[in-house]
Motif scaffolding. Sequence first.
Motif, PDB file in Angstrom:
ATOM      1  N   LYS A   1       1.180  -0.943  -0.039  1.00 14.24           N
ATOM      2  CA  LYS A   1      -0.072  -0.203  -0.164  1.00 14.24           C
ATOM      3  C   LYS A   1       0.678   1.510   0.001  1.00 14.24           C
ATOM      4  O   LYS A   1       1.939   1.518   0.970  1.00 14.24           O
ATOM      5  CB  LYS A   1      -0.857  -0.068   1.331  1.00 14.24           C
ATOM      6  N   GLU A   2       1.074   1.851  -0.518  1.00 13.41           N
ATOM      7  CA  GLU A   2       1.760   3.381  -0.777  1.00 13.41           C
ATOM      8  C   GLU A   2       0.424   4.903  -1.958  1.00 13.41           C
ATOM      9  O   GLU A   2      -0.240   4.532  -1.873  1.00 13.41           O
ATOM     10  CB  GLU A   2       2.891   2.941  -2.365  1.00 13.41           C
ATOM     11  N   SER A   3       0.474   5.544  -0.778  1.00 14.71           N
ATOM     12  CA  SER A   3      -0.146   6.775  -0.154  1.00 14.71           C
ATOM     13  C   SER A   3       1.021   8.366  -1.207  1.00 14.71           C
ATOM     14  O   SER A   3       1.931   8.346  -1.341  1.00 14.71           O
ATOM     15  CB  SER A   3      -0.594   7.076   0.792  1.00 14.71           C
ATOM     16  N   ASP A   4      -0.191   9.480  -1.399  1.00 17.08           N
ATOM     17  CA  ASP A   4       0.689   9.952  -2.603  1.00 17.08           C
ATOM     18  C   ASP A   4      -0.035  11.577  -2.038  1.00 17.08           C
ATOM     19  O   ASP A   4      -1.718  11.376  -1.869  1.00 17.08           O
ATOM     20  CB  ASP A   4       0.856   9.871  -3.866  1.00 17.08           C
ATOM     21  N   GLY A   5       0.946  12.689  -1.581  1.00 12.33           N
ATOM     22  CA  GLY A   5      -0.567  13.647  -1.630  1.00 12.33           C
ATOM     23  C   GLY A   5       0.704  14.873  -0.843  1.00 12.33           C
ATOM     24  O   GLY A   5       1.150  14.259   0.221  1.00 12.33           O
ATOM     25  N   GLY A   6       0.504  16.004  -0.943  1.00 13.76           N
ATOM     26  CA  GLY A   6       0.810  17.372  -0.116  1.00 13.76           C
ATOM     27  C   GLY A   6       1.831  17.220  -0.387  1.00 13.76           C
ATOM     28  O   GLY A   6       3.049  18.020   0.016  1.00 13.76           O
ATOM     29  N   ASP A   7       2.794  17.211  -1.251  1.00 14.96           N
ATOM     30  CA  ASP A   7       3.730  17.010  -1.597  1.00 14.96           C
ATOM     31  C   ASP A   7       4.130  17.076  -3.997  1.00 14.96           C
ATOM     32  O   ASP A   7       3.098  16.913  -4.303  1.00 14.96           O
ATOM     33  CB  ASP A   7       5.185  15.886  -1.452  1.00 14.96           C
ATOM     34  N   ALA A   8       5.150  17.609  -4.271  1.00 15.06           N
ATOM     35  CA  ALA A   8       5.414  17.830  -5.986  1.00 15.06           C
ATOM     36  C   ALA A   8       5.646  16.063  -5.899  1.00 15.06           C
ATOM     37  O   ALA A   8       6.755  15.520  -5.198  1.00 15.06           O
ATOM     38  CB  ALA A   8       6.769  18.963  -5.975  1.00 15.06           C
ATOM     39  N   GLY A   9       5.580  15.688  -7.572  1.00 18.71           N
ATOM     40  CA  GLY A   9       5.428  14.371  -7.772  1.00 18.71           C
ATOM     41  C   GLY A   9       5.044  13.362  -7.225  1.00 18.71           C
ATOM     42  O   GLY A   9       3.677  14.088  -6.592  1.00 18.71           O
ATOM     43  N   CYS A  10       5.429  12.127  -7.440  1.00 16.25           N
ATOM     44  CA  CYS A  10       4.907  10.779  -7.077  1.00 16.25           C
ATOM     45  C   CYS A  10       5.974  10.467  -6.603  1.00 16.25           C
ATOM     46  O   CYS A  10       6.881  10.262  -6.066  1.00 16.25           O
ATOM     47  CB  CYS A  10       5.107   9.963  -8.170  1.00 16.25           C
ATOM     48  N   ASP A  11       4.755   9.202  -5.129  1.00 20.44           N
ATOM     49  CA  ASP A  11       5.593   8.368  -4.710  1.00 20.44           C
ATOM     50  C   ASP A  11       5.726   7.050  -5.224  1.00 20.44           C
ATOM     51  O   ASP A  11       4.936   6.945  -6.400  1.00 20.44           O
ATOM     52  CB  ASP A  11       4.608   7.985  -3.327  1.00 20.44           C
ATOM     53  N   LYS A  12       7.226   6.722  -4.935  1.00 20.73           N
ATOM     54  CA  LYS A  12       7.604   5.875  -6.230  1.00 20.73           C
ATOM     55  C   LYS A  12       7.235   4.307  -5.122  1.00 20.73           C
ATOM     56  O   LYS A  12       8.401   4.607  -4.236  1.00 20.73           O
ATOM     57  CB  LYS A  12       8.775   5.620  -6.974  1.00 20.73           C
ATOM     58  N   ARG A  13       7.420   2.987  -5.446  1.00 22.38           N
ATOM     59  CA  ARG A  13       7.693   1.647  -4.909  1.00 22.38           C
ATOM     60  C   ARG A  13       7.805   0.968  -5.575  1.00 22.38           C
ATOM     61  O   ARG A  13       7.493   0.516  -6.281  1.00 22.38           O
ATOM     62  CB  ARG A  13       6.230   1.241  -4.504  1.00 22.38           C
ATOM     63  N   PRO A  14       9.630   0.281  -5.327  1.00 19.53           N
ATOM     64  CA  PRO A  14      10.055  -0.803  -6.573  1.00 19.53           C
ATOM     65  C   PRO A  14       9.260  -2.440  -5.526  1.00 19.53           C
ATOM     66  O   PRO A  14       8.649  -2.233  -4.577  1.00 19.53           O
ATOM     67  CB  PRO A  14      10.830  -0.909  -6.328  1.00 19.53           C
ATOM     68  N   TYR A  15       8.604  -3.106  -7.048  1.00 21.68           N
ATOM     69  CA  TYR A  15       8.326  -4.253  -6.449  1.00 21.68           C
ATOM     70  C   TYR A  15       8.444  -4.955  -7.891  1.00 21.68           C
ATOM     71  O   TYR A  15       7.917  -5.232  -8.821  1.00 21.68           O
ATOM     72  CB  TYR A  15       6.992  -4.176  -5.767  1.00 21.68           C
ATOM     73  N   ASP A  16       8.966  -6.465  -7.216  1.00 23.09           N
ATOM     74  CA  ASP A  16       8.811  -7.461  -7.761  1.00 23.09           C
ATOM     75  C   ASP A  16       8.605  -7.305  -9.100  1.00 23.09           C
ATOM     76  O   ASP A  16       7.119  -8.630  -7.997  1.00 23.09           O
ATOM     77  CB  ASP A  16      10.375  -8.370  -7.914  1.00 23.09           C
ATOM     78  N   VAL A  17       8.245  -7.594  -9.698  1.00 23.53           N
ATOM     79  CA  VAL A  17       5.737  -8.895  -9.916  1.00 23.53           C
ATOM     80  C   VAL A  17       7.000  -9.717 -11.398  1.00 23.53           C
ATOM     81  O   VAL A  17       8.172  -9.318 -12.131  1.00 23.53           O
ATOM     82  CB  VAL A  17       6.074  -7.972 -11.395  1.00 23.53           C
ATOM     83  N   GLY A  18       6.559 -10.582 -10.993  1.00 25.62           N
ATOM     84  CA  GLY A  18       7.422 -12.080 -11.529  1.00 25.62           C
ATOM     85  C   GLY A  18       6.479 -12.503 -12.304  1.00 25.62           C
ATOM     86  O   GLY A  18       5.076 -12.379 -12.890  1.00 25.62           O
ATOM     87  N   GLN A  19       6.364 -13.725 -13.382  1.00 22.84           N
ATOM     88  CA  GLN A  19       5.403 -14.288 -14.066  1.00 22.84           C
ATOM     89  C   GLN A  19       4.739 -15.854 -13.445  1.00 22.84           C
ATOM     90  O   GLN A  19       3.795 -15.806 -13.618  1.00 22.84           O
ATOM     91  CB  GLN A  19       6.075 -15.421 -14.950  1.00 22.84           C
ATOM     92  N   LEU A  20       5.429 -16.166 -11.948  1.00 24.94           N
ATOM     93  CA  LEU A  20       4.404 -17.018 -10.897  1.00 24.94           C
ATOM     94  C   LEU A  20       3.253 -17.117 -10.592  1.00 24.94           C
ATOM     95  O   LEU A  20       2.614 -17.547 -10.410  1.00 24.94           O
ATOM     96  CB  LEU A  20       5.510 -17.374 -10.222  1.00 24.94           C
TER      97      LEU A  20
END
Length: 128
Positions: A86-105
């Motif tokens: 879960k990731e939130s964004d708001g109140g600041d410039a730009g976007c929040d980023k979250r790395p997460y390895d999406v695989g094929q399984l």
Amino acid sequence: MARSRSIHFAVVAGAAAAMIATAAAPAQADVRESNKTIYLPNGRGKMVFIDDGDVFKICDTKADGHGVTGYLYKQGSTGDPIIAFKESDGGDAGCDKRPYDVGQLANFQMHLFWNGGGRSVLSEWFNE
């Protein structure tokens, strides 16, 4: 009868020519766009999956005093969705980023909410 044979010959000759042309053509790489983006209504925000690097961006795109919250669901072994993050964004410039390895399984789905209420949006299920 002669007309029927000439039509049959033309059909067979055309099919053979098409097969030869297909066999002689170079193989085409699969160039489907694998990045995914979902948008909230009224320009309130978006959630983006960037396949190159497996990064998710959650963006509050409207200065309305409310942020946005993005969820990534992973399809569990029973088919039920499990929250991967879960990731939130708001109140600041730009976007929040979250790395997460999406695989094929496993299959994944993005879900984006405007923190002021209202309709949320879902992506289709996807994987790499």
